[in-house]
Design a protein around this motif. Structure first.
Motif, PDB file in Angstrom:
ATOM      1  N   ASP A 151     -14.443   3.868  -7.425  1.00  0.00           N
ATOM      2  CA  ASP A 151     -14.106   2.884  -6.392  1.00  0.00           C
ATOM      3  C   ASP A 151     -13.042   1.942  -6.936  1.00  0.00           C
ATOM      4  N   HIS A 152     -12.151   1.510  -6.058  1.00  0.00           N
ATOM      5  CA  HIS A 152     -11.065   0.649  -6.530  1.00  0.00           C
ATOM      6  C   HIS A 152     -10.574  -0.240  -5.392  1.00  0.00           C
ATOM      7  N   SER A 153      -9.758  -1.219  -5.762  1.00  0.00           N
ATOM      8  CA  SER A 153      -9.231  -2.175  -4.785  1.00  0.00           C
ATOM      9  C   SER A 153      -7.756  -1.951  -4.506  1.00  0.00           C
ATOM     10  N   LEU A 154      -7.182  -0.857  -5.003  1.00  0.00           N
ATOM     11  CA  LEU A 154      -5.763  -0.593  -4.780  1.00  0.00           C
ATOM     12  C   LEU A 154      -5.540  -0.066  -3.372  1.00  0.00           C
ATOM     13  N   THR A 155      -4.541  -0.600  -2.711  1.00  0.00           N
ATOM     14  CA  THR A 155      -4.144  -0.090  -1.400  1.00  0.00           C
ATOM     15  C   THR A 155      -2.664   0.277  -1.463  1.00  0.00           C
ATOM     16  N   PRO A 156      -2.283   1.400  -0.849  1.00  0.00           N
ATOM     17  CA  PRO A 156      -0.872   1.796  -0.886  1.00  0.00           C
ATOM     18  C   PRO A 156       0.021   0.721  -0.277  1.00  0.00           C
ATOM     19  N   ARG A 157       1.131   0.468  -0.917  1.00  0.00           N
ATOM     20  CA  ARG A 157       2.128  -0.473  -0.393  1.00  0.00           C
ATOM     21  C   ARG A 157       3.452   0.268  -0.307  1.00  0.00           C
ATOM     22  N   LEU A 158       3.579   1.060   0.724  1.00  0.00           N
ATOM     23  CA  LEU A 158       4.812   1.823   0.871  1.00  0.00           C
ATOM     24  C   LEU A 158       5.934   0.886   1.285  1.00  0.00           C
ATOM     25  N   PRO A 159       7.047   0.881   0.556  1.00  0.00           N
ATOM     26  CA  PRO A 159       8.137  -0.057   0.837  1.00  0.00           C
ATOM     27  C   PRO A 159       8.883   0.317   2.106  1.00  0.00           C
ATOM     28  N   ASP A 160       9.475  -0.695   2.715  1.00  0.00           N
ATOM     29  CA  ASP A 160      10.369  -0.418   3.837  1.00  0.00           C
ATOM     30  C   ASP A 160      11.621   0.251   3.274  1.00  0.00           C
ATOM     31  N   TRP A 161      12.064   1.296   3.939  1.00  0.00           N
ATOM     32  CA  TRP A 161      13.237   2.028   3.460  1.00  0.00           C
ATOM     33  C   TRP A 161      14.222   2.189   4.601  1.00  0.00           C
ATOM     34  N   LYS A 162      15.451   1.752   4.364  1.00  0.00           N
ATOM     35  CA  LYS A 162      16.507   1.926   5.357  1.00  0.00           C
ATOM     36  C   LYS A 162      17.505   2.932   4.801  1.00  0.00           C
ATOM     37  N   GLU A 163      17.538   4.099   5.389  1.00  0.00           N
ATOM     38  CA  GLU A 163      18.393   5.186   4.904  1.00  0.00           C
ATOM     39  C   GLU A 163      19.866   4.814   5.045  1.00  0.00           C
ATOM     40  N   TYR A 164      20.644   5.208   4.061  1.00  0.00           N
ATOM     41  CA  TYR A 164      22.083   5.009   4.161  1.00  0.00           C
ATOM     42  C   TYR A 164      22.617   5.801   5.356  1.00  0.00           C
ATOM     43  N   ALA A 165      23.455   5.177   6.124  1.00  0.00           N
ATOM     44  CA  ALA A 165      23.960   5.818   7.342  1.00  0.00           C
ATOM     45  C   ALA A 165      25.301   6.484   7.069  1.00  0.00           C
ATOM     46  N   GLY A 166      25.471   7.677   7.636  1.00  0.00           N
ATOM     47  CA  GLY A 166      26.777   8.314   7.616  1.00  0.00           C
ATOM     48  C   GLY A 166      27.001   9.219   6.428  1.00  0.00           C
ATOM     49  N   LEU A 167      27.833  10.217   6.640  1.00  0.00           N
ATOM     50  CA  LEU A 167      28.133  11.199   5.606  1.00  0.00           C
ATOM     51  C   LEU A 167      28.871  10.571   4.436  1.00  0.00           C
ATOM     52  N   VAL A 168      29.840   9.716   4.715  1.00  0.00           N
ATOM     53  CA  VAL A 168      30.638   9.104   3.652  1.00  0.00           C
ATOM     54  C   VAL A 168      29.760   8.261   2.736  1.00  0.00           C
ATOM     55  N   ALA A 169      28.876   7.455   3.338  1.00  0.00           N
ATOM     56  CA  ALA A 169      27.981   6.619   2.535  1.00  0.00           C
ATOM     57  C   ALA A 169      27.069   7.479   1.675  1.00  0.00           C
TER      58      ALA A 169
END
Length: 267
Positions: free
Chosen positions: A193-211
């Motif tokens: 048993d544990h007190s850890l909970t997942p904290r998935l970060p907010d992720w904003k994908e780079y937009a566009g082929l060039v980027a």
């Protein structure tokens, strides 16, 4: 029931990517987080971590296994071979025979092995041969886990790790969120048993082929080329490092406090 947890391996277990100047070698990692939770379950749990970044499997075998078993552990985590898989040429059959010999020694000493498959990190196509080696590695690890009654953390199956936010900038090591999430998986596999909970970060994908192309070029220049350059020079990032927790400590006493006591000058 309390025991002694000893972690061995490379950067995966040392904690690279989970950067924290408070802790030895400037990292924390999933193993410290697991140890903390074990200490909450029973303050008599003890913990040592002998893992050092950049170590290949034969280094772990020759430098860490005897040292770990001398500590009389009840649980030994092992992840090794990832750095070997990244070599240009590698005999996978010989590598896995060596890996199995380590697991056999751990189990033969009366400790429970804790093993990991490797995740298929979403990398450039240049690493495609390494991915095929990873699949073979995983097949062997699963078989070895069954043979030696090991606890298996089947990292390959954890779909959330397709989220780039769970990886450090080098894309080879987990971010703090990735280490925390893995610690929760490890504890679940151990039935703790544990007190850890997942904290998935907010992720904003780079937009566009060039980027996207710019990001890929920067990654190759900042991380991949230097890594292979070090390999050609036969130097590693772990050459001047010592194990983070070479002697058993009690996580219930507070790992941060123990680290400060070991290095009084550390802020």
């Amino acid at each position: 029931m309390a025991g002694r947890f000893v972690a061995i391996g490379d950067s995966f277990t040392e904690g690279v990517g989970d950067w924290n100047a408070t802790f030895p070698n400037g990292v924390r990692g999933w193993a410290d987080r697991v140890a903390k939770q074990l200490g909450r379950q029973d303050p008599e749990w003890e913990y040592a971590n002998l893992a050092i970044r950049s170590k290949r499997l034969h280094h772990v075998r020759d430098e860490q296994v005897d040292r770990a078993l001398a500590l009389k552990p009840t649980l030994v985590s092992l992840y090794a071979g990832g750095n070997d898989i990244l070599e240009l040429r590698i005999d996978m059959a010989a590598l896995m025979r060596s890996y199995e010999s380590m697991v056999a020694r751990i189990a033969g000493a009366g400790a429970r092995p804790l093993l990991f498959t490797g995740f298929d990190i979403p990398l450039s196509p240049v690493f495609e041969p390494m991915k095929r080696r990873n699949w073979l590695y995983n097949d062997h690890v699963r078989r070895i886990a069954r043979t030696y009654d090991a606890v298996l953390v089947d990292y390959w199956c954890f779909e959330e790790y397709s989220d780039p936010g769970l990886w450090d900038a080098d894309r080879l090591h987990m971010s703090p969120a990735g280490h925390r999430n893995l610690a929760a998986h490890v504890l679940r596999s151990l039935g703790i048993d544990h007190s850890l909970t997942p904290r998935l970060p907010d992720w904003k994908e780079y937009a566009g082929l060039v980027a996207g192309l710019r990001r890929e070029t920067a990654w190759l220049g900042e991380w991949v080329v230097p890594m292979f350059g070090r390999r050609l020079r036969k130097v590693t990032l772990g050459d001047d490092l010592q194990p983070r927790w070479p002697d058993p400590v009690r996580p219930a006493d507070g790992l941060k406090r123990l680290a400060r006591a070991r290095s009084p000058g550390r802020v």
